[in-house]
Scaffold this active site. Sequence first.
Site, PDB file in Angstrom:
ATOM      1  N   HIS A  38       0.631  -1.317  -0.119  1.00  0.00           N
ATOM      2  CA  HIS A  38      -0.136  -0.098  -0.063  1.00  0.00           C
ATOM      3  C   HIS A  38       0.726   1.221  -0.155  1.00  0.00           C
ATOM      4  O   HIS A  38       1.942   1.209   0.505  1.00  0.00           O
ATOM      5  CB  HIS A  38      -0.866   0.104   1.389  1.00  0.00           C
ATOM      6  CG  HIS A  38      -2.153  -0.714   1.272  1.00  0.00           C
ATOM      7  ND1 HIS A  38      -3.425  -0.082   1.279  1.00  0.00           N
ATOM      8  CD2 HIS A  38      -2.457  -2.058   0.820  1.00  0.00           C
ATOM      9  CE1 HIS A  38      -4.346  -0.907   1.077  1.00  0.00           C
ATOM     10  NE2 HIS A  38      -3.729  -1.991   0.903  1.00  0.00           N
ATOM     11  N   GLU A 106      -6.337  -0.226  -6.149  1.00  0.00           N
ATOM     12  CA  GLU A 106      -7.417   0.649  -5.617  1.00  0.00           C
ATOM     13  C   GLU A 106      -6.804   2.168  -5.869  1.00  0.00           C
ATOM     14  O   GLU A 106      -5.722   2.369  -5.678  1.00  0.00           O
ATOM     15  CB  GLU A 106      -7.404   0.504  -4.313  1.00  0.00           C
ATOM     16  CG  GLU A 106      -8.012  -0.892  -3.663  1.00  0.00           C
ATOM     17  CD  GLU A 106      -6.684  -1.822  -3.085  1.00  0.00           C
ATOM     18  OE1 GLU A 106      -5.664  -1.399  -3.000  1.00  0.00           O
ATOM     19  OE2 GLU A 106      -6.864  -3.055  -3.259  1.00  0.00           O
TER      20      GLU A 106
END
Length: 323
Positions: A38, A106
């Site tokens: 991330h 994402e």
Amino acid sequence: MTRFGYFLAAEEHGPRDLVDQARGAEYAGFDGLWISDHYHPWLDAQGESPFVWSVVGAIGEATDLPLTTAVTCPTTRVHPAVIAQAAATSALLVRGGFTLGVGTGEALNEHVVGQPWPPASVRLSMLEEAIGLIRELWSGKVVTHRGEHYTVDTARLYTLPEHAPGIHMSAFGPKAVDLAARAADGLIVMSPDSEPIEAFRSHGRPGRPVQAGLKVCWSTDADTARRIAYERWPTEALAGESLQVLPQPKHFEELTETLVTPEMVARRVPCGPDPEAHVAAIRPFVEAGVDEVYINQIGDDQEGFFEFYSNEVLPRLRRLERA
């Protein structure tokens, strides 16, 4: 036999803690490791997000467990030519073996470089091209590529493992599963739904592994575990496209504060000290035919979790496998 690994949450822990957890997982008897990739955590309450490739190298020196990224998006934030180099180096550093887990990503992580966030169909097309480009670079040849989404100019990887890493793909929905079946060496899922697993295995090369992950929250007190799970990971109760399209942690905070209750999280995450509750949450993955299940402990008491799983849960799971 199903293998049981530990899922390292880089959204919730700093780099040194993640390396310590990797050692703890090995000592507790887990079979392998996942690590998330991330740029942002889902929520500020999680509070971390180290650069995964630095952590992967440190884990490779600290343990003998195999390690998979779950998952890297090799399309937007980092060019696939750079991911190819990072994964090749990681394959040389991770003594237990390294697998590149990939997905379409994402907006939370990928929007940071200022590119527009494309629709799902385009993201799948980008991922397919990226996987092909990564494999081509792993050949060690000079690569020039001018594709629909990426350009590479006379690039060659000089530091390569003897055997290229496997590429596993996270897939949600029939089109993504079809791409995984065509382009990947394994499938990554986040639910015990047998339909995508059967679809993946019904065409393409046989014998490719299916990996899955889930979250739990162990504590000596079930109410404490439910509170921690709700505070740290209310996103576990979210479904649908919001997980792919919202760009900032504050948006997930606003959404979960409005829509998610502690009871909703507790229905999705086994909480507390009852080993049978943990086994009951993991059993459907085994029954669905998952080859490797990776379990993440929510919260900070990793030492207590590892002791609990080593003594109470992993033995039960392995007895279940032998039954």
